[in-house]
Design a protein around this motif. Sequence first.
Motif, PDB file in Angstrom:
ATOM      1  N   THR A   1       0.836  -1.203   0.000  1.00  0.00           N
ATOM      2  CA  THR A   1       0.000   0.000   0.000  1.00  0.00           C
ATOM      3  C   THR A   1       0.870   1.252   0.000  1.00  0.00           C
ATOM      4  N   VAL A   2       0.460   2.221  -0.785  1.00  0.00           N
ATOM      5  CA  VAL A   2       1.079   3.537  -0.800  1.00  0.00           C
ATOM      6  C   VAL A   2       0.086   4.525  -0.213  1.00  0.00           C
ATOM      7  N   VAL A   3       0.514   5.278   0.787  1.00  0.00           N
ATOM      8  CA  VAL A   3      -0.354   6.271   1.418  1.00  0.00           C
ATOM      9  C   VAL A   3       0.063   7.647   0.908  1.00  0.00           C
ATOM     10  N   LEU A   4      -0.809   8.246   0.121  1.00  0.00           N
ATOM     11  CA  LEU A   4      -0.549   9.538  -0.506  1.00  0.00           C
ATOM     12  C   LEU A   4      -1.508  10.546   0.105  1.00  0.00           C
ATOM     13  N   GLY A   5      -0.970  11.407   0.999  1.00  0.00           N
ATOM     14  CA  GLY A   5      -1.855  12.300   1.742  1.00  0.00           C
ATOM     15  C   GLY A   5      -2.729  11.481   2.663  1.00  0.00           C
TER      16      GLY A   5
ATOM     17  N   ASP B   1      -3.525   0.774  -3.447  1.00  0.00           N
ATOM     18  CA  ASP B   1      -2.791  -0.448  -3.749  1.00  0.00           C
ATOM     19  C   ASP B   1      -1.778  -0.202  -4.849  1.00  0.00           C
ATOM     20  N   GLU B   2      -0.544  -0.644  -4.621  1.00  0.00           N
ATOM     21  CA  GLU B   2       0.469  -0.514  -5.662  1.00  0.00           C
ATOM     22  C   GLU B   2       0.082  -1.367  -6.867  1.00  0.00           C
ATOM     23  N   GLY B   3       0.305  -0.803  -8.039  1.00  0.00           N
ATOM     24  CA  GLY B   3       0.084  -1.555  -9.261  1.00  0.00           C
ATOM     25  C   GLY B   3      -1.287  -1.411  -9.862  1.00  0.00           C
TER      26      GLY B   3
ATOM     27  N   ARG C   1       6.820  17.501  -2.868  1.00  0.00           N
ATOM     28  CA  ARG C   1       7.118  17.234  -1.456  1.00  0.00           C
ATOM     29  C   ARG C   1       5.864  16.928  -0.634  1.00  0.00           C
ATOM     30  N   ARG C   2       4.881  16.319  -1.274  1.00  0.00           N
ATOM     31  CA  ARG C   2       3.705  15.845  -0.537  1.00  0.00           C
ATOM     32  C   ARG C   2       4.092  14.618   0.273  1.00  0.00           C
ATOM     33  N   PRO C   3       3.497  14.419   1.443  1.00  0.00           N
ATOM     34  CA  PRO C   3       3.849  13.250   2.258  1.00  0.00           C
ATOM     35  C   PRO C   3       3.436  11.946   1.580  1.00  0.00           C
ATOM     36  N   VAL C   4       4.378  11.037   1.447  1.00  0.00           N
ATOM     37  CA  VAL C   4       4.123   9.723   0.856  1.00  0.00           C
ATOM     38  C   VAL C   4       4.749   8.668   1.766  1.00  0.00           C
ATOM     39  N   THR C   5       3.956   7.700   2.181  1.00  0.00           N
ATOM     40  CA  THR C   5       4.473   6.590   2.982  1.00  0.00           C
ATOM     41  C   THR C   5       3.996   5.274   2.371  1.00  0.00           C
ATOM     42  N   THR C   6       4.546   4.184   2.859  1.00  0.00           N
ATOM     43  CA  THR C   6       4.150   2.867   2.353  1.00  0.00           C
ATOM     44  C   THR C   6       3.854   1.945   3.526  1.00  0.00           C
ATOM     45  N   SER C   7       3.079   0.902   3.258  1.00  0.00           N
ATOM     46  CA  SER C   7       2.797  -0.077   4.310  1.00  0.00           C
ATOM     47  C   SER C   7       2.662  -1.471   3.707  1.00  0.00           C
ATOM     48  N   ARG C   8       2.881  -2.461   4.544  1.00  0.00           N
ATOM     49  CA  ARG C   8       2.836  -3.853   4.109  1.00  0.00           C
ATOM     50  C   ARG C   8       1.391  -4.276   3.837  1.00  0.00           C
ATOM     51  N   PRO C   9       1.199  -5.387   3.112  1.00  0.00           N
ATOM     52  CA  PRO C   9      -0.154  -5.953   3.006  1.00  0.00           C
ATOM     53  C   PRO C   9      -0.576  -6.504   4.365  1.00  0.00           C
ATOM     54  N   SER C  10      -1.857  -6.598   4.594  1.00  0.00           N
ATOM     55  CA  SER C  10      -2.355  -7.162   5.842  1.00  0.00           C
ATOM     56  C   SER C  10      -2.248  -8.685   5.795  1.00  0.00           C
ATOM     57  N   PRO C  11      -2.087  -9.326   6.946  1.00  0.00           N
ATOM     58  CA  PRO C  11      -2.109 -10.797   6.960  1.00  0.00           C
ATOM     59  C   PRO C  11      -3.392 -11.365   6.358  1.00  0.00           C
ATOM     60  N   SER C  12      -4.505 -10.669   6.521  1.00  0.00           N
ATOM     61  CA  SER C  12      -5.767 -11.178   5.970  1.00  0.00           C
ATOM     62  C   SER C  12      -5.748 -11.207   4.448  1.00  0.00           C
TER      63      SER C  12
ATOM     64  N   SER D   1      12.883  -8.075   0.810  1.00  0.00           N
ATOM     65  CA  SER D   1      13.689  -8.201   2.014  1.00  0.00           C
ATOM     66  C   SER D   1      12.935  -7.784   3.273  1.00  0.00           C
ATOM     67  N   ALA D   2      13.015  -8.620   4.301  1.00  0.00           N
ATOM     68  CA  ALA D   2      12.405  -8.286   5.594  1.00  0.00           C
ATOM     69  C   ALA D   2      13.109  -7.116   6.259  1.00  0.00           C
ATOM     70  N   GLU D   3      14.305  -6.770   5.784  1.00  0.00           N
ATOM     71  CA  GLU D   3      15.007  -5.588   6.293  1.00  0.00           C
ATOM     72  C   GLU D   3      14.362  -4.302   5.797  1.00  0.00           C
ATOM     73  N   LEU D   4      13.585  -4.396   4.725  1.00  0.00           N
ATOM     74  CA  LEU D   4      12.997  -3.208   4.106  1.00  0.00           C
ATOM     75  C   LEU D   4      11.501  -3.081   4.355  1.00  0.00           C
ATOM     76  N   SER D   5      10.843  -4.170   4.740  1.00  0.00           N
ATOM     77  CA  SER D   5       9.385  -4.153   4.849  1.00  0.00           C
ATOM     78  C   SER D   5       8.911  -5.248   5.793  1.00  0.00           C
ATOM     79  N   GLY D   6       7.732  -5.057   6.348  1.00  0.00           N
ATOM     80  CA  GLY D   6       7.094  -6.073   7.176  1.00  0.00           C
ATOM     81  C   GLY D   6       6.266  -7.060   6.381  1.00  0.00           C
ATOM     82  N   THR D   7       6.394  -7.043   5.049  1.00  0.00           N
ATOM     83  CA  THR D   7       5.603  -7.924   4.185  1.00  0.00           C
ATOM     84  C   THR D   7       5.843  -9.393   4.514  1.00  0.00           C
TER      85      THR D   7
END
Length: 281
Positions: free
Chosen positions: A31-35, A40-42, A57-68, A91-97
């Motif tokens: 997931t990409v959080v834009l504002g 969903d990516e893709g 310079r708008r705030p952009v963050t990302t998050s892993r998919p949910s276990p569900s 890589s688990a070093e880069l994401s909680g995916t």
Amino acid sequence: MSAHVAIVTDSTAYLPPRTMEHHGITAVPLTVVLGDQALDEGTEISTRSLAQALQKRRPVTTSRPSPSLFADTYREAAETGATGIVSLHLSAELSGTYDAAVLAAREAPVPVRVVDTGMVAMALGFCALTAAETAEAGGTVDDAVAAAEKRAARTTAYFYVDTLDFLRRGGRIGAAQALFGSALAVKPLLQLEGGRIEPLEKVRTASRAIARLEELVADRAGEAPVDIAVHHLAAPDRASALADRLRERLPGLVDLHVSEVGAVIGAHTGPGLLGAVVSGR
């Protein structure tokens, strides 16, 4: 309904859609959080929209998919005949995916092997593709995992970025590491090392950095059979020119993919990214 080993990856593999369809590979979106929008990516955010947001310079963050979401994917694979699943992720070093996939695998209706490839982008994509080809040839879950891990061990990824600021903001590189780019006004070259994005070299200009990127890829590839992926974000001319030069230089080149990265990787690298993945056959 034929029994088979299903291959699951995530949206940061950046495999061509036709390739995924041909080999039956499923990609779970990050997931990409834009504002205030979670997309969903893709499917729900274009790289052009992302690049524009980053430039403003708008705030952009990302998050892993949910276990569900992983649980739904595993259940659907089982319902279509999968007797086992190999789930390969960035890589688990880069994401909680990876962690989300592990949680879902515990409740899956068929055995699931979740693999932290230590890779990202087509470095991950080549691993997923190798696992799928192994499964198609009649390989077991263990066979597919072993093939993917062997491919990962033969794969290296290099990146040029215009600035380390986006990696620093996203916590993917330390502030001290970012200083060597901003304070000295140099252009950074990075490498995927131990599942993390690490500074590799500092070069004074963009043109010299891109030339050095080409040299690194050529040296790593040598004359052995290799697949290459060239990635970019809002830099298609750079990517096309690099790909053309690599086609001429690499005697062992088998396949070469050129693609724009998706929003998740782009959010952490920024516009101007040029990446190259070298994956030994």
